[in-house]
Design an enzyme around this catalytic site. Structure first.
Site, PDB file in Angstrom:
ATOM      1  N   HIS A   4       0.388   2.233 -47.304  1.00  0.00           N
ATOM      2  CA  HIS A   4      -0.775   3.050 -47.648  1.00  0.00           C
ATOM      3  C   HIS A   4      -1.136   4.010 -46.505  1.00  0.00           C
ATOM      4  O   HIS A   4      -1.185   5.229 -46.702  1.00  0.00           O
ATOM      5  CB  HIS A   4      -1.950   2.110 -47.959  1.00  0.00           C
ATOM      6  CG  HIS A   4      -3.182   2.808 -48.410  1.00  0.00           C
ATOM      7  ND1 HIS A   4      -3.514   2.951 -49.737  1.00  0.00           N
ATOM      8  CD2 HIS A   4      -4.172   3.427 -47.718  1.00  0.00           C
ATOM      9  CE1 HIS A   4      -4.661   3.624 -49.836  1.00  0.00           C
ATOM     10  NE2 HIS A   4      -5.079   3.919 -48.623  1.00  0.00           N
ATOM     11  N   GLU A   5      -1.370   3.446 -45.337  1.00  0.00           N
ATOM     12  CA  GLU A   5      -1.761   4.300 -44.206  1.00  0.00           C
ATOM     13  C   GLU A   5      -0.603   5.222 -43.802  1.00  0.00           C
ATOM     14  O   GLU A   5      -0.821   6.371 -43.405  1.00  0.00           O
ATOM     15  CB  GLU A   5      -2.225   3.461 -43.014  1.00  0.00           C
ATOM     16  CG  GLU A   5      -3.379   2.490 -43.312  1.00  0.00           C
ATOM     17  CD  GLU A   5      -4.620   3.159 -43.889  1.00  0.00           C
ATOM     18  OE1 GLU A   5      -4.776   4.384 -43.736  1.00  0.00           O
ATOM     19  OE2 GLU A   5      -5.429   2.446 -44.538  1.00  0.00           O
ATOM     20  N   HIS A  57      -0.793   8.279 -45.966  1.00  0.00           N
ATOM     21  CA  HIS A  57      -1.758   9.262 -45.452  1.00  0.00           C
ATOM     22  C   HIS A  57      -1.114  10.104 -44.338  1.00  0.00           C
ATOM     23  O   HIS A  57      -1.239  11.323 -44.302  1.00  0.00           O
ATOM     24  CB  HIS A  57      -2.980   8.547 -44.852  1.00  0.00           C
ATOM     25  CG  HIS A  57      -4.002   8.112 -45.855  1.00  0.00           C
ATOM     26  ND1 HIS A  57      -4.594   8.974 -46.742  1.00  0.00           N
ATOM     27  CD2 HIS A  57      -4.572   6.895 -46.104  1.00  0.00           C
ATOM     28  CE1 HIS A  57      -5.481   8.324 -47.492  1.00  0.00           C
ATOM     29  NE2 HIS A  57      -5.483   7.053 -47.129  1.00  0.00           N
ATOM     30  N   GLU A  67      -5.848  10.510 -50.685  1.00  0.00           N
ATOM     31  CA  GLU A  67      -5.693   9.144 -51.194  1.00  0.00           C
ATOM     32  C   GLU A  67      -4.510   9.050 -52.166  1.00  0.00           C
ATOM     33  O   GLU A  67      -3.857   8.020 -52.252  1.00  0.00           O
ATOM     34  CB  GLU A  67      -7.000   8.731 -51.881  1.00  0.00           C
ATOM     35  CG  GLU A  67      -7.180   7.254 -52.053  1.00  0.00           C
ATOM     36  CD  GLU A  67      -7.229   6.457 -50.753  1.00  0.00           C
ATOM     37  OE1 GLU A  67      -7.573   7.024 -49.691  1.00  0.00           O
ATOM     38  OE2 GLU A  67      -6.895   5.259 -50.804  1.00  0.00           O
TER      39      GLU A  67
END
Lengths: 500, 500
Positions: free
Chosen positions: A260-261, A264, A290
């Site tokens: 997820h990170e 980004h 997101e």
């Protein structure tokens, strides 16, 4: 009046302060000395104040206002629009109100820490009331044409307001709730206890590093450190850092949060470097930001093909647990649907409901339909109603997330907007790259990353979310691709008949 | 004119920028993304420029100039004197000269990296000439009463200039050179090859952590990270960070450098917290700062009693190497005297000569007695003359240290002044705590640390180096305690007869 050259230099200063603050923030949350918190807040306060002065400088603001009426090339127009929006918003708030807002944000988020530790919402209730009231006041000052809550939403996802979100989230809720009901109990057939066995932190760190490499995260322009709540700091394309929390008996959380990170940061790393210091060299909206993290976490990171290629990492790092578990079992374990109290750890199906609960409460707060003192009860009722489980403490309930207590109202919807965008982008990729599944199975993720860079990342703020969708022949944000994707995938995994 | 309150706020801003820059600098050198270097330089440039503007603000400068003529309490007087000295120095340099100086520092230090990599002094020679010339020019602008080189010295160790250093260093050289000659060959009787056996980096990190704890370094106000050249960042008392380079086959370097940088940070951590943001909450001079690092590295960290208590760390971490080596052998290994080309790794006896060589060259450069183009030859001749070994490459010779190439002229003497101070302070401690050796043997280092805090650390810039010496009944800096300490210690270790 400032010359165009002076305006460019002024924007550069704004960018340098923004970047310095991003680095200081990352540092503060990833191993800076424990006792330094108080002084660091003062240092950050001084730089933030200077940033505010630059953003609200009247000769700067008036000069770009003046220029926006003139013939400008598309690039300058975008640049000035972005700066002017911030200028207008900030200067419409009297400085004593702005200072009070900053003060209440800091005070309430500190008090939230105490209330959460002591599991007592009442300890922060009065501060929260003040913080909400001042946000309403700010909303009423900034723009007559938008309701206060729409203005808050607009900060994170420009031009997507209550009317759109009501429709999107309403449709999601109406389809997910019965679908969740159908799924319930289906996965109790499986034993996923292997996911909860202790996985030493040092090995989880190695896993995180390898997973980031797998998705084409560039470590020469990045860094991975430990923190208390996972986040990323996208300072500029050459500096996009990941911070992860590792939980010893839940390797799944670290694995998915890393993707997820990392997602980004892959966005930040692939913005065109010519945009650095122009004010346009950053993500275009929180929802689209997101979408990139969710794409790598939930679309790629939960794809069978991805784990076909990377499951060996877990087996090598922790053979005692994983030698007798197949990649398929592990993949299935990532899809266990089980209503839980914590947003952060939720599965794909219940995740949207966690966000919808928060959206409904936020909206009701800002339209005076509910009282702050009733929040714990309202929160718990909604969890019971939508997810079938009821928090038994404030800590797991109303005090779960820091967002509201730090003044971030209107932020939560971005999480679900991002999931919706991610599914729409998945369809667009499949249109261009019909061998999408095969690419993942053959570990050719760079092809997919390059598609995202070509159509999204490189533009930074040069294109809005909607302009990006339009460039892909998508007429706007739409929840149907997400619902279709989730239902098809989970029907197949749980071998459901046509349930909806 | 600014009010006293405005002046205090202005000083606070100066401090916050200084602290932010210290954190950004630490971050940049300890794991920040490799590719971020260029943009980080720009961010740091912007904040440095703002700091310069604050320090040279004319209403600030004129206000303190005005107040310095008035009745002030001792605290304000110290505060204003510190600020005014910086103000006077910076404002006497025209801004175009200052900008040129900043530019040449950045350019030359970058070019030094290339020249060092390619082992070719000629690649950086012209830049160095320009940098020296502009430093001479700056010197001639700042103060008519001091020679340019004395002005450079004065920045690091106020009021200790060429005349004093000539005397101190001259005496050290005159006694150390024959002493070194006597020692030569004495230690070939011992086999210290165990110190050069591979010691895994991860274990060295653990050793460094334990050594820092041993000397009462406070990890709640500190941090330990990897870097390329060991350094410390003393941001403020609650934030004093160590950065260490580990060399796999030389655990001694990491152990001693950890104690060294830890010593710097122990100074910072124990400055009275009331001094934070007053402009006085930092080390009083570079020489005294260095005395604290050298005290913990060379006085405590080479004391037999220290290793009696801490040698087990090495045995536990790397039993294969150290199980058959006694603490005494290890301690002896820390005292091997062996002329080498690298300052950084030098033993106690040759270390002063490395500094004296640099001082003599610097001084000659700034009094036009030598030419930059002759530097490699001059450097090598001095090494051959003083240490009996001759560098065979520019990299090991004239390009060894970054100091001159980054514009730090006048800095090197601090290293030896610090060693001299450390020995004087050791005598003063022994006067107050006659059981000094016993305290170390009984691992009661906190008592010693507290003595240092009581007499030195807490004052920050409230007392000058000389005022601190005076408060301990020491009439000024003097090299004899150092020479006495070294000779007594090494005579005993090498069982020498009265050689001098």
């Amino acid at each position: 009046m400032k010359t165009q050259n002076e305006i460019q230099q002024h924007i550069q200063l704004i960018e340098h302060y923004t970047q310095a603050l991003a680095i200081l923030g990352y540092d503060a949350k990833t191993g800076a000395p424990h006792n330094s918190k108080g002084q660091t807040a003062k240092i950050i306060g001084t730089l933030s104040k200077k940033l505010y002065e630059l953003q609200t400088d009247s000769s700067f603001g008036k000069s770009i206002e003046h220029l926006l009426d003139k013939e400008l090339n598309e690039f300058e127009k975008k640049q000035y629009e972005v700066q002017y929006k911030t200028y207008k918003r900030l200067t419409s708030i009297p400085s004593e109100v702005y200072n009070q807002l900053s003060y209440l944000k800091a005070k309430t988020s500190a008090q939230w820490g105490i209330a959460k530790r002591d599991n007592n919402f009442n300890l922060v209730k009065d501060d929260l009331i003040e913080l909400i009231n001042i946000n309403k006041k700010v909303g009423s000052l900034v723009d007559d044409h938008m309701s206060p809550y729409d203005q808050l939403l607009d900060q994170f996802e420009p031009n997507i307001h209550t009317n759109t979100i009501d429709r999107l989230f309403g449709n999601v809720k109406n389809e997910i709730l019965p679908f969740l009901h159908q799924l319930k109990g289906r996965n109790t057939e499986h034993d996923f206890s292997f996911l909860k066995k202790p996985f030493p932190l040092e090995k989880q760190r190695k896993l995180a590093t390898e997973l980031l490499k797998a998705i084409d995260y560039n470590f020469d322009a990045g860094q991975l450190r430990d923190t208390l709540h996972p986040f990323s700091a996208g300072v500029h394309p050459d500096d996009a850092r990941v911070a992860i929390k590792y939980v010893e008996n839940d390797v799944k959380v670290a694995a998915l949060m890393t993707l997820h990170e990392g997602g980004h940061c892959i966005y930040t790393q692939n913005v065109n470097k010519d945009l650095v210091d122009t004010g346009l060299g950053r993500y275009t909206s929180m929802g689209l930001h997101e979408s990139q993290s969710i794409f790598w976490e939930k679309i790629i990171g939960k794809h069978k093909g991805f784990w076909k290629n990377h499951y060996y990492l877990l087996q090598n790092l922790e053979p005692e647990i994983y030698q007798n578990i197949s990649a398929e079992q592990f993949h299935l374990g990532l899809h266990e649907v089980k209503p839980s109290l914590i947003r952060y750890e939720a599965d794909d199906i219940t995740y949207p409901l966690h966000i919808i609960i928060r959206y409904e409460i936020e909206k009701a707060l800002f339209t005076d339909q509910i009282n702050v003192s009733d929040l714990p009860e309202i929160w718990n009722d909604k969890y019971e109603s939508y997810l079938g489980i009821r928090p038994t403490s404030d800590t797991e309930g109303i005090l779960q997330d820091i967002h509201w207590y730090s003044g971030s109202f209107g932020y939560f919807p971005s999480y679900l907007l991002g999931f919706i965008y991610a599914a729409q982008l998945r369809d667009a990729i499949i249109h261009d790259l019909p061998n999408f599944d095969q690419l993942i199975e053959e570990n050719r993720l760079v092809t997919i990353r390059k598609w995202l860079t070509e159509h999204i990342h490189q533009y930074g703020k040069l294109k809005t979310s909607n302009e990006i969708l339009n460039s892909l022949n998508i007429s706007g944000i739409n929840e149907q691709p997400l619902l279709k994707h989730l239902k098809e995938k989970y029907r197949e995994i749980y071998k459901l008949q046509e349930v909806i």
